[in-house]
Design a protein around this motif. Structure first.
Motif, PDB file in Angstrom:
ATOM      1  N   THR A  43     -13.974  -4.518  -7.215  1.00  0.00           N
ATOM      2  CA  THR A  43     -13.222  -3.294  -7.562  1.00  0.00           C
ATOM      3  C   THR A  43     -12.507  -3.010  -8.967  1.00  0.00           C
ATOM      4  O   THR A  43     -12.532  -2.147  -9.535  1.00  0.00           O
ATOM      5  CB  THR A  43     -12.275  -3.032  -6.355  1.00  0.00           C
ATOM      6  OG1 THR A  43     -12.983  -3.022  -5.125  1.00  0.00           O
ATOM      7  CG2 THR A  43     -11.798  -1.823  -6.317  1.00  0.00           C
ATOM      8  N   THR A  44     -11.743  -4.513  -9.511  1.00  0.00           N
ATOM      9  CA  THR A  44     -11.326  -4.220 -10.728  1.00  0.00           C
ATOM     10  C   THR A  44     -12.421  -3.829 -11.759  1.00  0.00           C
ATOM     11  O   THR A  44     -11.974  -3.223 -12.989  1.00  0.00           O
ATOM     12  CB  THR A  44     -10.668  -5.583 -11.120  1.00  0.00           C
ATOM     13  OG1 THR A  44      -9.896  -5.992  -9.926  1.00  0.00           O
ATOM     14  CG2 THR A  44      -9.908  -5.812 -12.399  1.00  0.00           C
ATOM     15  N   LEU A  45     -13.541  -4.393 -11.757  1.00  0.00           N
ATOM     16  CA  LEU A  45     -14.508  -4.371 -12.799  1.00  0.00           C
ATOM     17  C   LEU A  45     -14.871  -2.838 -12.602  1.00  0.00           C
ATOM     18  O   LEU A  45     -15.108  -2.286 -13.803  1.00  0.00           O
ATOM     19  CB  LEU A  45     -15.709  -5.212 -12.556  1.00  0.00           C
ATOM     20  CG  LEU A  45     -16.867  -4.990 -13.417  1.00  0.00           C
ATOM     21  CD1 LEU A  45     -16.411  -5.658 -14.950  1.00  0.00           C
ATOM     22  CD2 LEU A  45     -18.251  -5.798 -12.962  1.00  0.00           C
ATOM     23  N   ALA A  46     -15.180  -2.244 -11.262  1.00  0.00           N
ATOM     24  CA  ALA A  46     -15.322  -0.948 -11.379  1.00  0.00           C
ATOM     25  C   ALA A  46     -14.325   0.057 -11.866  1.00  0.00           C
ATOM     26  O   ALA A  46     -14.599   1.045 -12.506  1.00  0.00           O
ATOM     27  CB  ALA A  46     -15.594  -0.597  -9.602  1.00  0.00           C
ATOM     28  N   ARG A  47     -13.067  -0.291 -11.560  1.00  0.00           N
ATOM     29  CA  ARG A  47     -11.931   0.356 -12.455  1.00  0.00           C
ATOM     30  C   ARG A  47     -11.944   0.393 -13.735  1.00  0.00           C
ATOM     31  O   ARG A  47     -11.930   1.593 -14.557  1.00  0.00           O
ATOM     32  CB  ARG A  47     -10.615  -0.329 -11.907  1.00  0.00           C
ATOM     33  CG  ARG A  47      -9.497   0.270 -11.979  1.00  0.00           C
ATOM     34  CD  ARG A  47      -8.308   0.012 -11.105  1.00  0.00           C
ATOM     35  NE  ARG A  47      -8.332   0.017  -9.891  1.00  0.00           N
ATOM     36  CZ  ARG A  47      -8.061  -0.867  -8.962  1.00  0.00           C
ATOM     37  NH1 ARG A  47      -7.900  -2.036  -9.107  1.00  0.00           N
ATOM     38  NH2 ARG A  47      -8.258  -0.379  -7.449  1.00  0.00           N
ATOM     39  N   GLY A  48     -12.541  -0.853 -14.447  1.00  0.00           N
ATOM     40  CA  GLY A  48     -12.803  -0.972 -15.816  1.00  0.00           C
ATOM     41  C   GLY A  48     -13.863  -0.067 -16.401  1.00  0.00           C
ATOM     42  O   GLY A  48     -13.620   0.561 -17.484  1.00  0.00           O
ATOM     43  N   ILE A  49     -14.921   0.082 -15.473  1.00  0.00           N
ATOM     44  CA  ILE A  49     -15.910   1.099 -15.949  1.00  0.00           C
ATOM     45  C   ILE A  49     -15.476   2.237 -15.947  1.00  0.00           C
ATOM     46  O   ILE A  49     -15.716   3.120 -17.211  1.00  0.00           O
ATOM     47  CB  ILE A  49     -17.207   0.818 -14.820  1.00  0.00           C
ATOM     48  CG1 ILE A  49     -17.787  -0.574 -15.157  1.00  0.00           C
ATOM     49  CG2 ILE A  49     -18.209   1.753 -15.129  1.00  0.00           C
ATOM     50  CD1 ILE A  49     -18.667  -0.999 -14.016  1.00  0.00           C
ATOM     51  N   LEU A  50     -14.902   2.902 -14.935  1.00  0.00           N
ATOM     52  CA  LEU A  50     -14.542   4.464 -14.767  1.00  0.00           C
ATOM     53  C   LEU A  50     -13.375   4.550 -15.723  1.00  0.00           C
ATOM     54  O   LEU A  50     -13.593   5.815 -16.241  1.00  0.00           O
ATOM     55  CB  LEU A  50     -13.965   4.333 -13.301  1.00  0.00           C
ATOM     56  CG  LEU A  50     -14.925   4.742 -12.457  1.00  0.00           C
ATOM     57  CD1 LEU A  50     -14.515   4.263 -11.035  1.00  0.00           C
ATOM     58  CD2 LEU A  50     -15.507   6.233 -12.407  1.00  0.00           C
ATOM     59  N   GLN A  51     -12.558   3.952 -16.176  1.00  0.00           N
ATOM     60  CA  GLN A  51     -11.454   3.897 -17.133  1.00  0.00           C
ATOM     61  C   GLN A  51     -12.273   4.074 -18.586  1.00  0.00           C
ATOM     62  O   GLN A  51     -11.974   4.936 -19.369  1.00  0.00           O
ATOM     63  CB  GLN A  51     -10.567   2.778 -17.358  1.00  0.00           C
ATOM     64  CG  GLN A  51      -9.399   2.900 -16.170  1.00  0.00           C
ATOM     65  CD  GLN A  51      -8.579   1.829 -15.767  1.00  0.00           C
ATOM     66  OE1 GLN A  51      -8.675   0.857 -16.769  1.00  0.00           O
ATOM     67  NE2 GLN A  51      -7.783   2.016 -14.869  1.00  0.00           N
ATOM     68  N   GLY A  52     -13.163   3.079 -18.658  1.00  0.00           N
ATOM     69  CA  GLY A  52     -14.079   3.114 -20.074  1.00  0.00           C
ATOM     70  C   GLY A  52     -14.908   4.326 -20.300  1.00  0.00           C
ATOM     71  O   GLY A  52     -15.019   4.898 -21.190  1.00  0.00           O
ATOM     72  N   LEU A  53     -15.262   4.790 -18.994  1.00  0.00           N
ATOM     73  CA  LEU A  53     -15.964   6.283 -19.077  1.00  0.00           C
ATOM     74  C   LEU A  53     -14.985   7.574 -19.314  1.00  0.00           C
ATOM     75  O   LEU A  53     -15.502   8.650 -19.328  1.00  0.00           O
ATOM     76  CB  LEU A  53     -16.738   6.434 -17.819  1.00  0.00           C
ATOM     77  CG  LEU A  53     -17.999   5.760 -17.387  1.00  0.00           C
ATOM     78  CD1 LEU A  53     -18.411   5.708 -16.020  1.00  0.00           C
ATOM     79  CD2 LEU A  53     -19.033   6.050 -18.483  1.00  0.00           C
ATOM     80  N   GLY A  54     -13.537   7.246 -19.309  1.00  0.00           N
ATOM     81  CA  GLY A  54     -12.620   8.286 -19.531  1.00  0.00           C
ATOM     82  C   GLY A  54     -11.888   8.747 -18.423  1.00  0.00           C
ATOM     83  O   GLY A  54     -11.081   9.892 -18.453  1.00  0.00           O
TER      84      GLY A  54
END
Ligand SMILES: Nc1ncnc2c1ncn2[C@@H]1O[C@H](COP(=O)(O)OP(=O)(O)O)[C@@H](O)[C@H]1O
Ligand SMILES: [Mg+2]
Length: 158
Positions: free
Chosen positions: A36-47
């Motif tokens: 879930t932390t990685l998913a959070r990083g992806i979403l934050q990376g998408l803005g």
């Protein structure tokens, strides 16, 4: 090796820059591995600036990011693969969406295939190891660019 939560978030942001519609990404690894932390990083990376909830209870969290449909699934609670069929999520896997899946193994063999499989594992309290496989051509193109550009996935220096 990912040292600390910030490194997992940063790896997610690297992957975010390579994602495109149609990709299916499995996030594998035990409870607490950092999926879930990685998913959070992806979403934050998408803005995405809002809160990224774990989908453990709702099975899916839906995000619409600059016309990209982004679905974050978590099938931990499935007791048998029939629940995947009954949940009616198949149509979410289409050419216009990005699908991230935690616990894909709980959905069984009829889950659409992954383009990328990211496997995380605990390596002591403050480290996680990560391994990425790319079973499809689209995944392989993505992984190649990721390894070329992303410092966190680059093979260790000799
Ligand atoms: N690289 C890392 N090093 C140390 N802790 C991490 C790392 N990545 C994530 N964590 C922590 O691991 C815990 C579990 O993460 P989570 O993403 O919820 O796991 P999962 O979704 O795989 O169950 C969280 O407290 C998170 O901050
Ligand atoms: Mg999780």
């Amino acid at each position: 090796m990912l040292e600390g939560e910030a490194a997992t978030l940063a790896l997610g942001a690297e992957l975010a820059s390579l994602l495109h519609a149609g990709l299916v990404v499995f996030l594998e690894g035990d409870l607490g591995a950092g999926k879930t932390t990685l998913a959070r990083g992806i979403l934050q990376g998408l803005g995405y600036e809002g809160k990224v909830k774990s989908p453990t209870y709702n099975l899916v969290e839906v995000y619409e990011i600059s016309r990209l449909y982004f679905y974050h699934f978590d099938f931990y609670r499935f007791d048998n693969p029939e629940e995947w069929e009954e949940a009616g999520f198949r149509e979410y896997f289409n050419g216009e969406s990005v699908c991230l899946v935690e616990w894909p193994e709980k959905a069984g063999a009829s889950l659409p295939a992954a383009d990328l499989r990211v496997r995380l594992g605990v390596a002591g309290t403050n480290h996680r190891h990560v391994e990425v496989q790319a079973p499809t051509e689209a995944g392989a193109r993505c992984l190649k660019r990721w390894q070329a550009r992303g410092s966190l996935l680059a093979p260790p220096a000799p």
